[in-house]
Design an enzyme around this catalytic site. Sequence first.
Site, PDB file in Angstrom:
ATOM      1  N   HIS A 120      65.456  25.495 -39.890  1.00  0.00           N
ATOM      2  CA  HIS A 120      66.160  25.732 -41.153  1.00  0.00           C
ATOM      3  C   HIS A 120      65.160  25.727 -42.299  1.00  0.00           C
ATOM      4  CE1 HIS A 120      70.034  24.771 -43.605  1.00  0.00           C
ATOM      5  NE2 HIS A 120      69.181  25.484 -44.308  1.00  0.00           N
TER       6      HIS A 120
ATOM      7  N   ARG B  90      89.396   6.383 -42.537  1.00  0.00           N
ATOM      8  CA  ARG B  90      90.741   6.730 -42.062  1.00  0.00           C
ATOM      9  C   ARG B  90      90.946   8.242 -41.939  1.00  0.00           C
ATOM     10  NH1 ARG B  90      92.432   1.576 -44.171  1.00  0.00           N
ATOM     11  NH2 ARG B  90      92.191   2.283 -46.304  1.00  0.00           N
TER      12      ARG B  90
ATOM     13  N   ASP C  37      63.981  13.948 -46.465  1.00  0.00           N
ATOM     14  CA  ASP C  37      63.064  13.897 -47.616  1.00  0.00           C
ATOM     15  C   ASP C  37      63.325  12.663 -48.483  1.00  0.00           C
ATOM     16  OD1 ASP C  37      65.467  14.662 -48.730  1.00  0.00           O
ATOM     17  OD2 ASP C  37      64.698  16.407 -49.811  1.00  0.00           O
TER      18      ASP C  37
ATOM     19  N   ASP D  57      64.921  22.661 -44.697  1.00  0.00           N
ATOM     20  CA  ASP D  57      65.719  23.382 -45.703  1.00  0.00           C
ATOM     21  C   ASP D  57      64.809  23.734 -46.885  1.00  0.00           C
ATOM     22  OD1 ASP D  57      67.936  24.633 -46.743  1.00  0.00           O
ATOM     23  OD2 ASP D  57      68.997  22.816 -47.312  1.00  0.00           O
TER      24      ASP D  57
ATOM     25  N   GLY E 288      68.340  23.201 -51.516  1.00  0.00           N
ATOM     26  CA  GLY E 288      67.136  23.229 -50.694  1.00  0.00           C
ATOM     27  C   GLY E 288      66.195  22.100 -51.062  1.00  0.00           C
TER      28      GLY E 288
END
Length: 385
Positions: free
Chosen positions: A61, A233, A254, A280, A314
Amino acid sequence: MLALTAKALYTPLEKIERPLVLVDEGSVLKITSQVASETPPRCRLRDFGDCTLAPGFVDMHTHGAAGYDLMGDDPDGQNAINTFLARHGVTSYFPTTVTAPMDKTLAALDHLAEAIESAKDASKGQAQPLGIHIEGPFLSHTRRGMHPPEHLQRPTLAAFEKLWQAARGHIRVMTIAPELDGALEVIAEATKRGVFVSMGHSDADLDQARRGVTAGARHATHTFNAMRPLDHREPGIIAEVLTNPRISAEIIVDGIHVHPSVVALIAKAKGVEGTVLVTDATAATGMPDGKYQLGWVEIEVKDGMCLHDGTLAGSVLTLDRAVRNVMNFASWDLQRAVRAAGLNPAKAAGARTKGSLEIGADADLVALDVNGEVKATIAKGVIVQ
Ligand SMILES: [Zn+2]
């Protein structure tokens, strides 16, 4: 022929002391220990001293680095990114798109397909793009993050087919929100074509997430980020991701996207088999603070944070730093950390010659010192410092 040695090697499932790795024509020919065999004559020996060798990292990614966005069409971009990644231990990766106008997306998929095809033989000494990760356009409006709402689409087989054709079949990973109308059909079709389907940017409740898995989804995109939050829940998608052993989970380690203690929680829940480190990363990675493109959206980077309209968009993370961070945050040793950055993503995305050091595998390695710093990367048998 090239011979590599160091203090130790992680295959990564096994540890070999004083390893001897023979490399020929970019592939691993043999792995033994120096105790068991000698360097063959006329073989160039490279000793990495106190370093540990591990499979080169695989980033599932990433959107860019070194000032370039992977959806852009600057001819210098691909080269700059591939060189930058190799310096950070990454030997292969899945260029990742973001939601954008359809014509721009199709053009980007065409460029990326081109990059993947031309890198097949020519990527020695650089990171190799293996296949495309499409993050969008089939995402939830509620959990879209930076993805522009006007370009999000309802998943349909026709829209998927359009993307598939533009990418010339090179889509290997797809992030999709399983609760959207039509998503299950697209998940099933993509899975049939060998795409690794990842649930993400999703507001799915528990049942909707489970239906996604039944349709074929096996992964979660940046777990906890852009997902319906975990509630004791109303557990939602995160409970399914953390408890279902058939699902692997990406984490952006990170220290900004997910609190270190939650990184430890994910690592504990998914274990060393189910955790996948990703970056990312954006074009801003490796660059000074300022304004950069992420697809067709502008992001502003300040103090290590990438923002668009006040939302995280990102990162500037590199995978080698993610490896060091997960060791700190989750108290993992180097062997576990490199597995989550190499073998797990390679296996998940079906990259058979990557992520594991064995006979016939691509000679993609990283030499790490005791602190997990990259001292050298070997990409298809070519040593990059
Ligand atoms: Zn992303």
